[in-house]
Motif scaffolding. Structure first.
Motif, PDB file in Angstrom:
ATOM      1  N   ARG A 111     -11.788 -22.065 -17.035  1.00 56.96           N
ATOM      2  CA  ARG A 111     -10.672 -21.127 -16.884  1.00 56.96           C
ATOM      3  C   ARG A 111      -9.473 -21.818 -16.237  1.00 56.96           C
ATOM      4  NH1 ARG A 111     -15.123 -17.923 -15.095  1.00 56.96           N
ATOM      5  NH2 ARG A 111     -15.618 -16.236 -16.565  1.00 56.96           N
ATOM      6  N   ALA A 112      -9.709 -22.521 -15.149  1.00 53.01           N
ATOM      7  CA  ALA A 112      -8.612 -23.174 -14.438  1.00 53.01           C
ATOM      8  C   ALA A 112      -7.968 -24.261 -15.288  1.00 53.01           C
ATOM      9  CB  ALA A 112      -9.118 -23.759 -13.117  1.00 53.01           C
ATOM     10  N   TRP A 113      -8.796 -25.060 -15.965  1.00 55.29           N
ATOM     11  CA  TRP A 113      -8.266 -26.134 -16.818  1.00 55.29           C
ATOM     12  C   TRP A 113      -7.452 -25.562 -17.973  1.00 55.29           C
ATOM     13  CZ3 TRP A 113     -10.337 -26.849 -21.918  1.00 55.29           C
ATOM     14  CH2 TRP A 113      -9.809 -27.952 -22.595  1.00 55.29           C
ATOM     15  N   ALA A 114      -7.959 -24.525 -18.637  1.00 56.25           N
ATOM     16  CA  ALA A 114      -7.256 -23.935 -19.774  1.00 56.25           C
ATOM     17  C   ALA A 114      -5.930 -23.328 -19.348  1.00 56.25           C
ATOM     18  CB  ALA A 114      -8.130 -22.879 -20.446  1.00 56.25           C
ATOM     19  N   ARG A 115      -5.896 -22.674 -18.204  1.00 58.69           N
ATOM     20  CA  ARG A 115      -4.634 -22.103 -17.719  1.00 58.69           C
ATOM     21  C   ARG A 115      -3.636 -23.204 -17.388  1.00 58.69           C
ATOM     22  NH1 ARG A 115      -8.263 -18.090 -14.123  1.00 58.69           N
ATOM     23  NH2 ARG A 115      -8.500 -16.402 -15.661  1.00 58.69           N
ATOM     24  N   SER A 116      -4.121 -24.285 -16.799  1.00 57.67           N
ATOM     25  CA  SER A 116      -3.262 -25.422 -16.497  1.00 57.67           C
ATOM     26  C   SER A 116      -2.718 -26.044 -17.773  1.00 57.67           C
ATOM     27  CB  SER A 116      -4.051 -26.457 -15.687  1.00 57.67           C
ATOM     28  OG  SER A 116      -3.327 -27.648 -15.536  1.00 57.67           O
ATOM     29  N   TYR A 117      -3.565 -26.170 -18.772  1.00 57.39           N
ATOM     30  CA  TYR A 117      -3.186 -26.742 -20.079  1.00 57.39           C
ATOM     31  C   TYR A 117      -2.077 -25.893 -20.707  1.00 57.39           C
ATOM     32  CZ  TYR A 117      -4.501 -29.568 -24.224  1.00 57.39           C
ATOM     33  OH  TYR A 117      -4.531 -30.459 -25.272  1.00 57.39           O
ATOM     34  N   ARG A 118      -2.279 -24.595 -20.708  1.00 58.20           N
ATOM     35  CA  ARG A 118      -1.279 -23.688 -21.287  1.00 58.20           C
ATOM     36  C   ARG A 118       0.050 -23.793 -20.535  1.00 58.20           C
ATOM     37  NH1 ARG A 118      -0.063 -17.782 -20.564  1.00 58.20           N
ATOM     38  NH2 ARG A 118       0.555 -16.930 -22.595  1.00 58.20           N
ATOM     39  N   SER A 119      -0.023 -23.838 -19.222  1.00 63.56           N
ATOM     40  CA  SER A 119       1.193 -23.919 -18.421  1.00 63.56           C
ATOM     41  C   SER A 119       1.965 -25.206 -18.699  1.00 63.56           C
ATOM     42  CB  SER A 119       0.832 -23.833 -16.930  1.00 63.56           C
ATOM     43  OG  SER A 119       1.982 -23.979 -16.129  1.00 63.56           O
ATOM     44  N   ALA A 120       1.241 -26.320 -18.852  1.00 63.72           N
ATOM     45  CA  ALA A 120       1.898 -27.603 -19.099  1.00 63.72           C
ATOM     46  C   ALA A 120       2.655 -27.587 -20.417  1.00 63.72           C
ATOM     47  CB  ALA A 120       0.862 -28.729 -19.087  1.00 63.72           C
ATOM     48  N   PHE A 121       2.031 -27.083 -21.462  1.00 63.87           N
ATOM     49  CA  PHE A 121       2.674 -27.096 -22.774  1.00 63.87           C
ATOM     50  C   PHE A 121       3.643 -25.939 -22.972  1.00 63.87           C
ATOM     51  CE2 PHE A 121      -0.288 -30.401 -23.721  1.00 63.87           C
ATOM     52  CZ  PHE A 121       0.349 -31.149 -24.699  1.00 63.87           C
ATOM     53  N   ALA A 122       3.533 -24.900 -22.150  1.00 62.24           N
ATOM     54  CA  ALA A 122       4.492 -23.801 -22.241  1.00 62.24           C
ATOM     55  C   ALA A 122       5.905 -24.274 -21.921  1.00 62.24           C
ATOM     56  CB  ALA A 122       4.097 -22.671 -21.295  1.00 62.24           C
ATOM     57  N   ARG A 123       6.024 -25.362 -21.188  1.00 67.55           N
ATOM     58  CA  ARG A 123       7.337 -25.930 -20.876  1.00 67.55           C
ATOM     59  C   ARG A 123       7.940 -26.637 -22.083  1.00 67.55           C
ATOM     60  NH1 ARG A 123       8.060 -27.381 -15.223  1.00 67.55           N
ATOM     61  NH2 ARG A 123       6.397 -26.516 -13.909  1.00 67.55           N
ATOM     62  N   HIS A 124       7.084 -27.042 -23.030  1.00 70.64           N
ATOM     63  CA  HIS A 124       7.549 -27.856 -24.157  1.00 70.64           C
ATOM     64  C   HIS A 124       6.853 -27.441 -25.456  1.00 70.64           C
ATOM     65  CE1 HIS A 124       9.238 -30.401 -20.994  1.00 70.64           C
ATOM     66  NE2 HIS A 124       8.044 -30.439 -20.447  1.00 70.64           N
ATOM     67  N   PRO A 125       6.964 -26.189 -25.862  1.00 69.13           N
ATOM     68  CA  PRO A 125       6.220 -25.739 -27.046  1.00 69.13           C
ATOM     69  C   PRO A 125       6.636 -26.446 -28.331  1.00 69.13           C
ATOM     70  CG  PRO A 125       7.826 -24.081 -26.362  1.00 69.13           C
ATOM     71  CD  PRO A 125       7.750 -25.094 -25.265  1.00 69.13           C
ATOM     72  N   ARG A 126       7.877 -26.918 -28.404  1.00 71.14           N
ATOM     73  CA  ARG A 126       8.334 -27.551 -29.641  1.00 71.14           C
ATOM     74  C   ARG A 126       7.723 -28.946 -29.831  1.00 71.14           C
ATOM     75  NH1 ARG A 126      14.736 -26.294 -30.273  1.00 71.14           N
ATOM     76  NH2 ARG A 126      14.235 -26.437 -32.508  1.00 71.14           N
ATOM     77  N   ALA A 127       7.094 -29.446 -28.783  1.00 74.93           N
ATOM     78  CA  ALA A 127       6.436 -30.749 -28.895  1.00 74.93           C
ATOM     79  C   ALA A 127       5.084 -30.647 -29.596  1.00 74.93           C
ATOM     80  CB  ALA A 127       6.247 -31.369 -27.510  1.00 74.93           C
ATOM     81  N   ILE A 128       4.506 -29.463 -29.632  1.00 67.14           N
ATOM     82  CA  ILE A 128       3.137 -29.320 -30.138  1.00 67.14           C
ATOM     83  C   ILE A 128       2.989 -29.783 -31.583  1.00 67.14           C
ATOM     84  CG2 ILE A 128       1.303 -27.664 -30.665  1.00 67.14           C
ATOM     85  CD1 ILE A 128       2.169 -26.099 -28.176  1.00 67.14           C
ATOM     86  N   PRO A 129       3.818 -29.315 -32.528  1.00 69.80           N
ATOM     87  CA  PRO A 129       3.629 -29.779 -33.913  1.00 69.80           C
ATOM     88  C   PRO A 129       3.765 -31.290 -34.060  1.00 69.80           C
ATOM     89  CG  PRO A 129       5.057 -27.858 -33.845  1.00 69.80           C
ATOM     90  CD  PRO A 129       4.894 -28.321 -32.426  1.00 69.80           C
ATOM     91  N   LEU A 130       4.650 -31.889 -33.282  1.00 68.40           N
ATOM     92  CA  LEU A 130       4.847 -33.339 -33.361  1.00 68.40           C
ATOM     93  C   LEU A 130       3.631 -34.083 -32.847  1.00 68.40           C
ATOM     94  CD1 LEU A 130       6.770 -35.674 -34.006  1.00 68.40           C
ATOM     95  CD2 LEU A 130       7.643 -35.487 -31.680  1.00 68.40           C
ATOM     96  N   LEU A 131       3.060 -33.619 -31.749  1.00 69.44           N
ATOM     97  CA  LEU A 131       1.907 -34.303 -31.168  1.00 69.44           C
ATOM     98  C   LEU A 131       0.680 -34.185 -32.063  1.00 69.44           C
ATOM     99  CD1 LEU A 131       2.311 -33.360 -27.389  1.00 69.44           C
ATOM    100  CD2 LEU A 131       3.125 -35.388 -28.607  1.00 69.44           C
ATOM    101  N   MET A 132       0.660 -33.191 -32.925  1.00 74.01           N
ATOM    102  CA  MET A 132      -0.465 -33.027 -33.847  1.00 74.01           C
ATOM    103  C   MET A 132      -0.442 -34.072 -34.969  1.00 74.01           C
ATOM    104  SD  MET A 132      -2.268 -30.574 -32.599  1.00 74.01           S
ATOM    105  CE  MET A 132      -1.781 -31.269 -31.010  1.00 74.01           C
ATOM    106  N   THR A 133       0.663 -34.824 -35.083  1.00 73.34           N
ATOM    107  CA  THR A 133       0.778 -35.809 -36.164  1.00 73.34           C
ATOM    108  C   THR A 133       0.243 -37.180 -35.770  1.00 73.34           C
ATOM    109  OG1 THR A 133       3.014 -36.552 -35.517  1.00 73.34           O
ATOM    110  CG2 THR A 133       2.855 -34.627 -36.967  1.00 73.34           C
TER     111      THR A 133
END
Length: 212
Positions: free
Chosen positions: A85-107
């Motif tokens: 739970r703690a790790w997943a919430r931390s993960y979400r918080s980290a990427f919530a600052r940069h959501p537009r990076a997600i599709p790029l990092l998937m490449t």
């Protein structure tokens, strides 16, 4: 005689990474090219190759920068379910600052040491509660897919549903939709959906689907 100070920050790998991330945040992943970053820094594109070998390496540096905010410590220090739970919430918080990076990092394949260290924490914790090696990556992927999907959901419209005018045709769904009027107008669904989904995943997070 005093030495003149440079008119702009000296070029280095961290500056390149932060500039790439800023471009992604403001303009989208297509902006994070060697040429685009060089233009933002007002340098020749060839200058960047003195610090990063190619665009893929630059993107991996961006992954490392964003992922550095994820705290995998709870996976080491807390019971399995609480750590997840703690790790997943931390993960979400980290990427919530940069959501537009997600599709790029998937490449690109993830190889940043800062992220692999977190994956190691996950793998060790999963093995400790009995997950076999062949199931660790699917389990990790299930959690990551959920977390990153939640970030993308959170970064879109606060409400993506709209049965207005069709209540008679879809009365049960329209009634559920109407309850959003009592929720936080800025986050009526996304965070509640994340917490609900997280609990569902955690409930099945032990081999055989039984929690402690």
């Amino acid at each position: 005689m005093p030495i003149a100070r440079p008119t702009r920050p000296l070029l280095n790998r961290e500056l390149i990474t932060r500039t790439a991330l800023a471009l992604i945040d403001s303009q989208g992943p297509e902006a994070a090219s060697i040429r685009g970053v060089a233009a933002r820094l007002a340098v020749n594109p060839a200058s960047l190759y003195n610090h990063v070998p190619n665009r893929a390496a630059m993107i991996e540096d961006v992954r490392a920068l964003v992922s550095a905010r994820i705290d995998s410590g709870p996976l080491r220090s807390l019971p399995w379910e609480d750590g997840l739970r703690a790790w997943a919430r931390s993960y979400r918080s980290a990427f919530a600052r940069h959501p537009r990076a997600i599709p790029l990092l998937m490449t690109e394949r993830a190889s940043a040491p800062v992220l692999l260290a977190q994956y190691e924490d996950f793998a060790v914790a999963a093995a400790t509660v009995g997950w076999p090696e062949r199931d660790v990556l699917p389990l990790l992927t299930a959690f990551e897919s959920f977390v990153l999907g939640s970030v993308l959901d959170m970064s879109g419209p606060s409400v993506v549903f709209d049965p207005t005018g069709q209540e008679a045709a879809f009365p049960t769904f329209a009634a559920a939709f109407a309850t959003l009027a009592d929720e936080d107008p800025y986050d009526p669904v996304a965070t509640r959906a994340f917490e609900m989904g997280l609990e569902m995943l955690v409930a099945s997070a032990r081999p055989g689907g039984a929690t402690a």
